[in-house]
Structure formats: C-alpha cells, structure tokens
Design an enzyme around this catalytic site. Structure first.
Site, PDB file in Angstrom:
ATOM      1  N   GLU A   1      97.832  24.933  41.084  1.00  0.00           N
ATOM      2  CA  GLU A   1      98.046  26.361  40.768  1.00  0.00           C
ATOM      3  C   GLU A   1      99.223  26.570  39.812  1.00  0.00           C
ATOM      4  O   GLU A   1     100.027  25.657  39.581  1.00  0.00           O
ATOM      5  CB  GLU A   1      98.283  27.161  42.054  1.00  0.00           C
TER       6      GLU A   1
ATOM      7  N   LYS B   1     105.157  28.939  55.097  1.00  0.00           N
ATOM      8  CA  LYS B   1     106.563  29.184  55.428  1.00  0.00           C
ATOM      9  C   LYS B   1     106.649  30.227  56.535  1.00  0.00           C
ATOM     10  O   LYS B   1     105.822  31.139  56.592  1.00  0.00           O
ATOM     11  CB  LYS B   1     107.273  29.759  54.208  1.00  0.00           C
TER      12      LYS B   1
HETATM   13  N1  PSU Z   1     104.074  30.327  49.278  1.00  0.00           N
HETATM   14  C1  PSU Z   1     104.933  29.373  48.872  1.00  0.00           C
HETATM   15  N2  PSU Z   1     105.077  29.128  47.551  1.00  0.00           N
HETATM   16  C2  PSU Z   1     104.362  29.816  46.609  1.00  0.00           C
HETATM   17  C3  PSU Z   1     103.437  30.796  47.050  1.00  0.00           C
HETATM   18  C4  PSU Z   1     103.326  31.027  48.378  1.00  0.00           C
HETATM   19  O1  PSU Z   1     105.565  28.766  49.715  1.00  0.00           O
HETATM   20  O2  PSU Z   1     104.548  29.570  45.405  1.00  0.00           O
HETATM   21  C5  PSU Z   1     102.612  31.531  46.044  1.00  0.00           C
HETATM   22  C6  PSU Z   1     101.194  30.929  45.995  1.00  0.00           C
HETATM   23  O3  PSU Z   1     100.705  31.036  44.677  1.00  0.00           O
HETATM   24  C7  PSU Z   1     100.407  31.863  46.889  1.00  0.00           C
HETATM   25  C8  PSU Z   1     101.062  33.188  46.567  1.00  0.00           C
HETATM   26  O4  PSU Z   1      99.025  31.895  46.632  1.00  0.00           O
HETATM   27  O5  PSU Z   1     102.447  32.880  46.448  1.00  0.00           O
HETATM   28  C9  PSU Z   1     100.817  34.223  47.634  1.00  0.00           C
HETATM   29  O6  PSU Z   1     101.310  35.438  47.196  1.00  0.00           O
HETATM   30  P1  PSU Z   1     100.991  36.770  48.060  1.00  0.00           P
HETATM   31  O7  PSU Z   1     101.758  36.571  49.331  1.00  0.00           O
HETATM   32  O8  PSU Z   1     101.516  37.882  47.211  1.00  0.00           O
HETATM   33  O9  PSU Z   1      99.506  36.805  48.247  1.00  0.00           O
END
Ligand code: PSU
Ligand code: MN
Length: 309
Positions: A27, A162
């Site tokens: 990603e 996390k």
């Molecule tokens: N969690 C992490 N590192 C990240 C992300 C999430 O520990 O870089 C990123 C990933 O790309 C994940 C996105 O798909 O954040 C999720 O964002 P949201 O919570 O806005 O859906």
C-alpha cells in the site's frame, strides 16, 4: 489482463501474473501518511527488495494522475514519500472523484485491496489495518478496511492492529462480516508494536503452505472476500507494552481534545505516537512491515503452486 480503462499494471507485474509467478501488493498510505520522509521512501524501497529476495514481484499500489497503478517506479515511490500528506489519502469513497479529476491518491488497505483485485493480485503485505476506533459507539468511526476485507478477494498480511483501535470491537465486526482472522504462529491477535493483545483469534496457522491452502479453499468454495493474517512483530523489535500503551492513550486523548476526526484521525495518531516514543515506534513499525513482506512472498509462492496443481 482484464480490461479496465483506468488501470496500469506495471510490465514486470503483468508478466509475472501471466506466467503464474508470485506477486505481492503493497500500500501507499503507509508511505505518504504513515511514516516521515525519508524513512518512508527507504522503507518502501527496502520492502520491495525483501519481496524480490523472497522470489516474488512487488506491486506497490497508488493513484497517480488519475491512473490506478499496480507497480510503481522508484521515482513514483519517492514522489509519494516526499509529497507526504500532500497526497490525498484514498479510501473506497475517494476513488471515483480522484480518478475523474486526474488526481493522485495514497491507497489505504481498502483501495490497495480493490486495485490488487482488479489487477489479479491475491496477496498483500502491510503494517496494520484500520478498524473500529475507540469510542466508535458514539463517533461511528469504523475503517472501511473492515468492509473491504469482507468483500474483496485478497489475503492481507499485517501485524494485527494498533490499540489506537478498540481491538475487541474490531474482531467482533470482522466476525459479523464473515472475515476469517488467522494468527500466524499465535492464538492471540498481535497488537502491532507488541506480540500480544489479550484477544484470541479464530485460528492459528503455522506455515505459508497452510495460509495459502486456507485461502485457496476459500476461493474454491466460491466465498467472496479476503482473509486476514496477523503476524506478530519479531520479539527483538517488539516494544514495552507499558511504554507504547501510555503513548497511545495520550495520543487518543489529544485527538479527542483537538476534535480530530474523519480520515485525519489515523494519520494524526500515528504521527503523535512516533513523537511521544522518540522514534522507537517508527523502528518497530519498519521492522514489522519487513517481517510481513517476507511471509507474504512465501505465501504468494505457495498460492501459485496450488493454482497450478
Ligand atoms: N494503521 C497503521 N498504519 C497505517 C494505517 C493504519 O498502523 O499506515 C493506514 C492504512 O493505510 C489503513 C488506513 O488502511 O491507515 C486506515 O485509515 P482509516 O482509519 O482512516 O480507515
Ligand atoms: Mn475513520
């Protein structure tokens, strides 16, 4: 290659797919929004190298100038890292407008799964997924990643999630939507920076062959959706739970006090935690991504064998 007028599959990736060789998707939100420059670019390039050393072809996924890209050049990865949060974070709802306007987008787990599936890529390695946020019972902040796992046929290999999230509710949501959650060599959901969360997972599988078989069978059964493999951070890079949990609690409290919401929440928390832990969390984050990339390359190779059998 399937006809999709917006999709550009890099020649090396499309050749590997055509020949039934392993490919691993990666990603780009982690590059533009998840880590600071220049560690983001160094990490992204090194992850690709690890996948190559594991015998697979890397396909980092992003939207560039309105094109859905499966496989980026070094220059494109550098651009995404240098521009950082200047690249719009692209989840499912963002995709149509970014493409229509010819814009760039950093792909989250959601859009990386979507574009991987369009390109015919089955295995995707990352750090952590989004999930149900703490306090979601009032904010309704639930990552679109969970919905994508329910519907899009890509295996996602991560280090769990996390504890900026409510891990218990995240597992409940995945269960409701029929997503199989596998612990790699563990019966417990790993909590990203640490190997344990206190929450059990559905199944423990212990080899890349077993992971590939489970995903292969799921597809043969005609079941839609992905599969979530949670791979604990190697012991030597894991953090002291007391230290990381304190930083996470502080970051969550500050986000709440500042009224951070929507797509800003996750990047805000990640940056804050990195500041509070003086960069230790960044080192752990980088190492767990490498660990997931290794497992993904092996699993993709096993999946190719099953597809040929
Ligand atoms: N969690 C992490 N590192 C990240 C992300 C999430 O520990 O870089 C990123 C990933 O790309 C994940 C996105 O798909 O954040 C999720 O964002 P949201 O919570 O806005 O859906
Ligand atoms: Mn959200």
């Amino acid at each position: 290659m399937r006809m999709n007028p917006y999709l550009d599959v890099a020649p090396e990736v499309s050749q590997a797919l055509a020949e039934g060789r392993p490919v691993v998707a990666l990603e780009s939100t982690i590059i533009s929004h998840g880590m600071p420059y220049p560690q983001n670019v160094e990490t992204a390039l090194h992850v690709e190298q690890i996948i190559r050393e594991g015998g697979a072809v890397p396909a980092t996924i992003a939207i560039i100038g309105g094109r859905l890209k499966a496989g980026l050049t070094k220059e494109e990865i550098d651009y995404l890292g240098r521009t950082g949060s200047g690249i719009p974070k692209a989840s499912r709802r963002d995709l149509p407008v970014l493409v229509a306007k010819g814009m760039d987008g950093a792909c989250t787990v959601t859009t990386t799964m979507m574009i991987a599936a369009m390109a015919g890529i089955s295995v995707f390695a990352t750090g952590g997924i989004g999930g149900v946020h703490r306090g979601a019972e009032t904010t309704m902040d639930i990552s679109a990643d969970l919905e994508e796992l329910a519907h899009t046929p890509v295996m996602v290999i991560c280090a769990g999630a996390k504890s900026i999230l409510d891990l218990g509710l995240t597992l409940e949501y995945l269960e409701t939507h029929g997503v199989t959650v596998i612990g790699y060599g563990t019966k417990e959901l790993p909590a990203f920076y640490t190997r344990r969360s206190g929450f059990g997972v559905d199944y423990e599988l212990d080899t890349p062959q077993e992971l590939a078989k489970a995903f292969h069978v799921k597809r043969e059964l005609g079941m839609e959706g992905g599969m979530l493999v949670t791979n604990p951070i190697p012991e030597e890079y894991s953090m002291d739970p007391a230290v990381i949990n304190k930083a996470i609690d502080e970051a969550v409290a500050e986000a709440k006090a500042k009224g951070i919401h929507g797509k800003e929440t996750t990047p805000f928390l990640l940056a804050k935690i990195k500041d509070l832990t003086g960069g230790d969390s960044l080192d752990s984050n980088i190492q767990l991504v490498y660990n997931n990339a290794k497992l993904a390359a092996k699993t993709a190779a096993e999946l190719c064998k099953l597809a040929k059998a």
